[in-house]
Write a protein that holds these residues in place. Structure first.
Motif, PDB file in Angstrom:
ATOM      1  N   PRO A   1       1.004  -1.628   0.296  1.00  0.00           N
ATOM      2  CA  PRO A   1      -0.171   0.158   0.484  1.00  0.00           C
ATOM      3  C   PRO A   1       0.728   1.577   0.286  1.00  0.00           C
ATOM      4  O   PRO A   1       0.292   2.546  -0.755  1.00  0.00           O
ATOM      5  CB  PRO A   1      -1.056   0.124   1.337  1.00  0.00           C
ATOM      6  N   ILE A   2       2.075   1.266   0.954  1.00  0.00           N
ATOM      7  CA  ILE A   2       2.799   3.062   0.854  1.00  0.00           C
ATOM      8  C   ILE A   2       2.906   2.928  -0.377  1.00  0.00           C
ATOM      9  O   ILE A   2       3.596   4.260  -0.643  1.00  0.00           O
ATOM     10  CB  ILE A   2       4.068   2.315   1.842  1.00  0.00           C
ATOM     11  N   ASN A   3       3.207   2.162  -1.803  1.00  0.00           N
ATOM     12  CA  ASN A   3       3.934   2.349  -2.892  1.00  0.00           C
ATOM     13  C   ASN A   3       2.801   2.998  -3.939  1.00  0.00           C
ATOM     14  O   ASN A   3       2.911   3.534  -4.955  1.00  0.00           O
ATOM     15  CB  ASN A   3       4.410   1.190  -3.403  1.00  0.00           C
ATOM     16  N   HIS A   4       1.494   3.404  -3.060  1.00  0.00           N
ATOM     17  CA  HIS A   4       0.251   3.873  -3.722  1.00  0.00           C
ATOM     18  C   HIS A   4      -0.358   5.019  -3.572  1.00  0.00           C
ATOM     19  O   HIS A   4      -1.135   5.562  -3.670  1.00  0.00           O
ATOM     20  CB  HIS A   4      -0.704   2.879  -4.300  1.00  0.00           C
ATOM     21  N   VAL A   5       0.572   5.125  -2.800  1.00  0.00           N
ATOM     22  CA  VAL A   5       0.000   6.582  -2.184  1.00  0.00           C
ATOM     23  C   VAL A   5       0.339   8.523  -2.996  1.00  0.00           C
ATOM     24  O   VAL A   5       1.429   7.953  -3.601  1.00  0.00           O
ATOM     25  CB  VAL A   5       1.076   7.072  -0.702  1.00  0.00           C
ATOM     26  N   SER A   6      -1.364   8.737  -3.156  1.00  0.00           N
ATOM     27  CA  SER A   6      -1.171  10.014  -4.337  1.00  0.00           C
ATOM     28  C   SER A   6      -2.039  10.946  -3.591  1.00  0.00           C
ATOM     29  O   SER A   6      -2.795  10.639  -2.714  1.00  0.00           O
ATOM     30  CB  SER A   6      -1.480   9.323  -5.445  1.00  0.00           C
ATOM     31  N   GLN A   7      -1.539  12.384  -4.170  1.00  0.00           N
ATOM     32  CA  GLN A   7      -2.409  13.079  -3.890  1.00  0.00           C
ATOM     33  C   GLN A   7      -4.007  12.654  -4.235  1.00  0.00           C
ATOM     34  O   GLN A   7      -4.228  12.283  -5.094  1.00  0.00           O
ATOM     35  CB  GLN A   7      -1.950  14.347  -4.202  1.00  0.00           C
ATOM     36  N   GLY A   8      -5.044  13.145  -3.432  1.00  0.00           N
ATOM     37  CA  GLY A   8      -6.163  13.134  -3.558  1.00  0.00           C
ATOM     38  C   GLY A   8      -6.942  11.352  -2.811  1.00  0.00           C
ATOM     39  O   GLY A   8      -8.442  11.652  -3.116  1.00  0.00           O
ATOM     40  N   ALA A   9      -5.965  10.927  -2.770  1.00  0.00           N
ATOM     41  CA  ALA A   9      -6.016   9.741  -1.913  1.00  0.00           C
ATOM     42  C   ALA A   9      -7.011   9.982  -0.464  1.00  0.00           C
ATOM     43  O   ALA A   9      -7.158  10.872  -0.378  1.00  0.00           O
ATOM     44  CB  ALA A   9      -5.533   8.366  -0.984  1.00  0.00           C
ATOM     45  N   PRO A  10      -8.715   9.368  -0.597  1.00  0.00           N
ATOM     46  CA  PRO A  10      -9.155   9.391   0.508  1.00  0.00           C
ATOM     47  C   PRO A  10      -8.707   9.260   2.223  1.00  0.00           C
ATOM     48  O   PRO A  10      -7.687   8.805   2.127  1.00  0.00           O
ATOM     49  CB  PRO A  10     -10.613   7.875   0.961  1.00  0.00           C
ATOM     50  N   PRO A  11      -9.592  10.157   3.030  1.00  0.00           N
ATOM     51  CA  PRO A  11      -8.940  10.711   4.238  1.00  0.00           C
ATOM     52  C   PRO A  11      -8.692   9.149   4.829  1.00  0.00           C
ATOM     53  O   PRO A  11      -9.809   7.641   4.506  1.00  0.00           O
ATOM     54  CB  PRO A  11      -9.945  12.032   4.600  1.00  0.00           C
ATOM     55  N   ALA A  12      -7.625   9.068   6.103  1.00  0.00           N
ATOM     56  CA  ALA A  12      -7.105   7.896   6.687  1.00  0.00           C
ATOM     57  C   ALA A  12      -6.982   8.037   7.668  1.00  0.00           C
ATOM     58  O   ALA A  12      -6.992   9.442   8.764  1.00  0.00           O
ATOM     59  CB  ALA A  12      -6.356   6.931   5.822  1.00  0.00           C
ATOM     60  N   LEU A  13      -7.860   7.287   8.810  1.00  0.00           N
ATOM     61  CA  LEU A  13      -7.603   6.799  10.773  1.00  0.00           C
ATOM     62  C   LEU A  13      -7.274   5.348  10.638  1.00  0.00           C
ATOM     63  O   LEU A  13      -7.019   4.337   9.961  1.00  0.00           O
ATOM     64  CB  LEU A  13      -9.313   6.877  11.188  1.00  0.00           C
ATOM     65  N   LEU A  14      -5.222   5.654  10.891  1.00  0.00           N
ATOM     66  CA  LEU A  14      -4.444   4.684  11.270  1.00  0.00           C
ATOM     67  C   LEU A  14      -4.507   4.711  12.866  1.00  0.00           C
ATOM     68  O   LEU A  14      -4.033   5.298  13.704  1.00  0.00           O
ATOM     69  CB  LEU A  14      -3.626   5.446  11.155  1.00  0.00           C
ATOM     70  N   ILE A  15      -4.949   3.445  13.384  1.00  0.00           N
ATOM     71  CA  ILE A  15      -4.579   3.080  14.343  1.00  0.00           C
ATOM     72  C   ILE A  15      -3.710   2.396  15.107  1.00  0.00           C
ATOM     73  O   ILE A  15      -3.651   0.937  14.430  1.00  0.00           O
ATOM     74  CB  ILE A  15      -6.170   2.745  15.677  1.00  0.00           C
TER      75      ILE A  15
END
Length: 289
Positions: A208-222
Motif C-alpha cells: 500500500p505504501i507504494n500507491h500513496v497519491s494526492q487526492g486519496a481518501p482521508p485515513a484513520l490509522l490506529i
C-alpha cells in the motif's frame, strides 16, 4: 458507585477476560458477550459465485436516514478468518448509528495475491449498489479493516486498479480506517504470509505504501505500541507520514494497553476499557464529510 470504582472494576474485568481469551476461542467468547438488541442482521448475502464471496449486513435498530456505511475486512494473514467471528464489530459500529457490511473473501491456499483484493472490491461494489435498501447512504461509504483486513482496505483506497475492475474509483470512498495494518512489509518475514505473495518474488506493487497519491481518501490509522506482529512505526507511522507528505488528511493514534489482537477486540463491549478505538472510529466517520 463512583467513576473511579467503576473504572477499577472495568479494568479488573478486562484483565480477567483477557486471561480467559487466552485459554479458549477468543472471538467466540466476545460474540457470546455481545448483545443482539442493538442491531438487525441480514446474513449470507452473495456478492459472487464462490462460497467465500458472501457478506452480512448489520443495521442499527433505529437507522437514521442517510446513515454512513462501513465495509469491514477481518484479519488472519490471508490464511484464515470468517465474518461470523466478528459479530462484535458489527454490533459496535451499529450501536453508533452505522450500517455495517462484514465480508468474507477467498483465502490462501485457494487464492494468492491479488485475488482477495478482487473479492474485496466486489464486496464494495455490492455495497455501493445495494446499501441504500438498508437505510444507508452510498455516498457516505467507509472501508475498515484489522491486520490483513486493514491491508485490504488500504489497497482499495490507494490503488485504483481493484475498484476500477468493478467500474468504480477510490473517490467513492469517503474515508478508510486501518487497525494494526501491514502497509510496508517487504521482504516478508512471516512464514504463513510468504506464499500468499509469491516469496521471494513478492511484487512491489503489493505494498500500500507504494500507491500513496494526492487526492486519496482521508485515513484513520490506529496501532498498538505493544504490537509484536506488525511493526507500528514502520507500517502505521510510515504510511501516515507518506499520506501527509502527499497532502492526504490522516489521523494517527497509538495505544499502549492493547496488542495486535486486542486492538480490534477493544471494539467489543467487555474490552472497551482497553482503548477508545470505537470512539476514534465513530468520531472519524462523523467528522469526515
Amino acid at each position: 458507585m463512583s467513576n473511579a470504582i467503576r473504572g477499577t472494576w472495568r479494568l479488573l474485568f478486562g484483565g480477567l477476560l483477557i486471561g480467559v481469551l487466552a485459554a479458549c476461542s477468543p472471538l467466540k467468547l466476545l460474540n457470546s458477550l455481545t448483545p443482539g438488541s442493538t442491531f438487525i442482521k441480514t446474513p449470507d448475502i452473495a456478492y459472487g459465485s464462490d462460497p467465500r464471496q458472501k457478506l452480512d449486513v448489520y443495521q442499527p435498530r433505529q437507522t437514521a436516514a442517510g446513515a454512513p456505511v462501513v465495509v469491514f475486512f477481518y484479519g488472519g494473514s490471508w490464511n484464515s478468518g470468517s465474518r461470523a467471528d466478528y459479530e462484535f464489530v458489527g454490533e459496535a459500529l451499529a450501536s453508533r448509528g452505522m450500517v455495517v457490511v462484514l465480508a468474507d473473501y477467498r483465502l490462501y491456499p485457494q487464492v494468492r495475491y491479488p485475488a482477495f483484493l478482487e473479492d474485496a472490491a466486489r464486496a464494495v461494489a455490492w455495497t455501493h449498489e445495494h446499501i441504500g435498501g438498508f437505510g444507508a447512504d452510498p455516498q457516505r461509504l467507509f472501508l475498515m479493516g484489522h491486520s490483513s483486513g486493514a491491508y485490504n482496505a488500504a489497497m482499495l483506497a490507494l490503488d485504483p486498479r481493484f475498484l476500477g475492475e468493478v467500474g468504480l474509483t477510490p473517490q467513492i470512498i469517503k474515508g478508510w480506517i486501518g487497525l494494526a495494518g501491514p502497509y510496508d512489509f517487504l521482504p516478508i518475514r512471516n512464514l504463513e504470509v510468504r506464499p500468499v505473495f509469491f516469496y521471494p518474488d513478492s511484487p512491489p506493487d503489493s505494498q500500500p505504501i507504494n500507491h500513496v497519491s494526492q487526492g486519496a481518501p482521508p485515513a484513520l490509522l490506529i496501532a498498538s505500541n505493544q504490537d509484536s506482529l506488525v511493526n507500528p512505526q514502520r507500517n502505521t507511522g510510515g504510511l501516515a507520514n507518506k499520506l501527509r507528505a502527499a497532502g492526504v488528511p490522516v489521523q494517527e493514534f497509538y495505544f499502549s494497553r492493547t496488542n495486535h489482537a486486542t486492538l480490534v477486540a477493544a471494539l467489543s463491549r467487555p474490552l472497551r476499557g482497553l482503548a477508545p478505538v470505537l470512539d476514534r472510529v465513530s468520531g472519524f466517520v462523523e467528522s469526515t464529510q
